[in-house]
Design a protein around this motif. Structure first.
Motif, PDB file in Angstrom:
ATOM      1  N   HIS A 145      42.420  40.607  48.752  1.00 15.43           N
ATOM      2  CA  HIS A 145      42.753  41.069  47.218  1.00 15.43           C
ATOM      3  C   HIS A 145      41.440  40.691  46.360  1.00 15.43           C
ATOM      4  O   HIS A 145      40.467  39.973  46.816  1.00 15.43           O
ATOM      5  N   CYS A 180      44.516  43.812  40.534  1.00 12.79           N
ATOM      6  CA  CYS A 180      44.198  43.567  41.849  1.00 12.79           C
ATOM      7  C   CYS A 180      43.117  44.929  41.983  1.00 12.79           C
ATOM      8  O   CYS A 180      43.295  45.782  41.933  1.00 12.79           O
ATOM      9  N   GLU A 182      40.991  45.407  44.947  1.00 15.58           N
ATOM     10  CA  GLU A 182      40.476  45.436  46.272  1.00 15.58           C
ATOM     11  C   GLU A 182      41.808  46.150  46.845  1.00 15.58           C
ATOM     12  O   GLU A 182      42.805  45.525  47.036  1.00 15.58           O
ATOM     13  N   TYR A 183      41.454  47.502  47.490  1.00 11.19           N
ATOM     14  CA  TYR A 183      42.556  47.983  48.009  1.00 11.19           C
ATOM     15  C   TYR A 183      43.314  47.221  49.308  1.00 11.19           C
ATOM     16  O   TYR A 183      42.516  46.495  50.133  1.00 11.19           O
ATOM     17  N   CYS A 184      44.258  46.949  48.987  1.00 13.37           N
ATOM     18  CA  CYS A 184      45.276  46.070  50.047  1.00 13.37           C
ATOM     19  C   CYS A 184      46.498  46.581  50.449  1.00 13.37           C
ATOM     20  O   CYS A 184      47.378  45.706  50.681  1.00 13.37           O
ATOM     21  N   HIS A 188      48.993  48.659  46.517  1.00 16.04           N
ATOM     22  CA  HIS A 188      47.796  47.787  45.633  1.00 16.04           C
ATOM     23  C   HIS A 188      47.959  48.086  44.297  1.00 16.04           C
ATOM     24  O   HIS A 188      47.459  47.260  43.246  1.00 16.04           O
ATOM     25  N   MET A 191      50.095  46.005  42.193  1.00 14.03           N
ATOM     26  CA  MET A 191      49.804  44.554  42.148  1.00 14.03           C
ATOM     27  C   MET A 191      49.104  44.055  41.014  1.00 14.03           C
ATOM     28  O   MET A 191      48.186  43.583  40.632  1.00 14.03           O
TER      29      MET A 191
HETATM   30 CU1  CUA Z   1      46.058  43.370  46.113  1.00 17.19          CU
HETATM   31 CU2  CUA Z   1      45.059  45.382  46.087  1.00 17.19          CU
END
Ligand code: CUA
Length: 308
Positions: A145, A180, A182-184, A188, A191
Motif C-alpha cells: 500500500h 492509499c 498504490e493499487y492494492c 483500493h 481505502m
Molecule cells: Cu491499499 Cu491501495
C-alpha cells in the motif's frame, strides 16, 4: 482548495509542506523560463535566417567559447541547486525529531489501522495533536500500500515485510484526507481515512476516552470502519453484501445451501471468509481480519447484530 492552496497544489498544512512547495515552484519556474527562452530563440532564428536565395552560400561560423561555457556552467549550477536543495529536504523529511509522538500504522486490504503509544486504536480517523511532530511507523499485513496525505506533502510506501516511517508536524487544526496511492486490489480506491488534527488538550482527552472500556457493540462500531469499504449498513450493495438486517435471517450461499446468520456464522465469516460465500458475491474478502483479538471479534459480532 483552501486558504493557501492553488490550482496546482492543495493547502500546505505541515511544517515542511511550504519547503516542498518552494522547491516545486523553483523547478517549475526555471523550467518554464528556459522553455520560453528556447522557443523564442527558435522562432527568431527560423524567421531571421530563412533561406531566401537557392544560390546563397553562408560563410562558416566559428563557435563562441563564451556561449558554450555558459550553457555548460549555468545548467550545471541549476542542477546542483536542485540537488542540494532536494537532498537537504529529503534528509529533513527522513529524520523525525527525537521527541516525536509515535503512531503505528497498519495497512490492510482495504483499511488503515492506527495504534497509539497509549494503546488506543482507531480506524477511519487518525487523531494527532497540532504543533507536535508525529512519527508514523508503518507496515502492511498483506500487500503493498502507500500512505499519502496531500496537505502534509507526505507519501510513503507501506510494505508487508518491513517497517517504513514518515513524520510530519501539522500546523493547523482540521481534517485532511488520507489516501492509499498504490493499487492494492478491488477496493483500493475505497481505502481511505482522515487525519484529524486537534489541540494538545483535545488530543489528551481523546486518548483518555479511547482507553476506557467500551460496551461490545460500540467497540464493534469503531472496528467496523475497517469493513466499510466493502460492506454497507444501509442495505446497498458494495463488493460485499450489506450487513444490516442480516442477523437471524436465512442466508443463501453460493453453493446453493442456506445457513442461519447467527453469531457463529458472523464470527466464521470474519475469521475464515472463504468458508461460506454469500450467493451472488465473489470470494474476495481478505483473510487478514483473523488477527483481531477475541474481544474485538465479539464487539464486531455484537455491532453487526445490532444493525437493522
Ligand atoms: Cu491499499 Cu491501495
Amino acid at each position: 482548495m483552501g486558504d493557501n492552496g492553488s490550482v496546482w497544489l492543495p493547502d500546505a498544512m505541515s511544517t515542511l509542506a511550504g519547503e516542498v512547495d518552494a522547491l516545486f515552484w523553483f523547478v517549475f519556474w526555471t523550467s518554464t523560463i528556459i522553455f520560453a527562452m528556447v522557443i523564442v530563440a527558435k522562432l527568431y532564428f527560423v524567421f531571421r535566417y530563412k533561406r531566401t536565395d537557392d544560390k546563397y552560400v553562408p560563410s562558416p561560423v566559428h563557435e563562441s567559447q563564451a556561449l558554450e561555457a555558459a550553457w555548460i556552467v549555468l545548467p550545471t549550477i541549476l542542477t546542483l541547486i536542485v540537488f542540494t536543495w532536494g537532498f537537504d529536504l529529503f534528509v529533513k523529511m527522513s529524520t523525525p525529531p527525537p521527541d516525536s509522538y509515535e503512531i503505528t500504522v497498519r495497512g490492510k486490504q482495504w483499511a488503515w489501522e492506527f495504534e497509539y503509544a497509549e494503546g488506543a486504536l482507531s480506524f477511519s480517523e487518525m487523531y494527532v495533536p497540532v504543533g507536535r511532530p508525529v512519527k508514523l511507523i508503518m507496515s502492511s499485513t498483506d500487500v503493498l500500500h502507500s500512505f499519502f496525505i496531500p496537505e502534509f506533502r507526505i507519501k510513503h510506501d507501506v510494505l508487508p515485510n518491513r517497517y517504513t516511517s514518515v513524520w510530519f508536524e501539522a500546523t493547523q487544526a482540521g481534517r485532511y484526507q488520507i489516501y492509499c496511492t498504490e493499487y492494492c486490489g478491488t477496493e483500493h480506491s475505497g481505502m481511505l481515512a482522515e487525519v484529524v488534527v486537534v489541540s494538545e488538550e483535545d488530543f489528551a482527552s481523546w486518548i483518555l476516552e479511547q482507553s476506557q472500556d467500551l460496551p461490545p457493540a460500540e467497540l464493534g462500531e469503531q472496528l467496523f470502519a475497517q469493513c466499510a469499504a466493502c460492506h454497507a449498513i444501509d442495505g446497498s450493495v458494495k463488493i460485499g453484501p450489506p450487513l444490516n438486517g442480516l442477523y437471524g435471517t436465512q442466508r443463501a450461499l453460493a453453493d446453493g445451501s442456506t445457513v442461519t446468520a447467527d453469531e457463529d456464522y458472523l464470527k466464521e465469516s470474519i475469521l475464515n471468509p472463504a468458508a461460506k460465500i454469500a450467493a451472488g458475491y465473489q470470494p474476495i474478502m481478505p483473510a487478514g481480519y483473523s488477527g483481531m483479538s477475541a474481544k474485538q471479534i465479539d464487539g464486531l459480532v455484537a455491532y453487526i447484530k445490532s444493525l437493522e
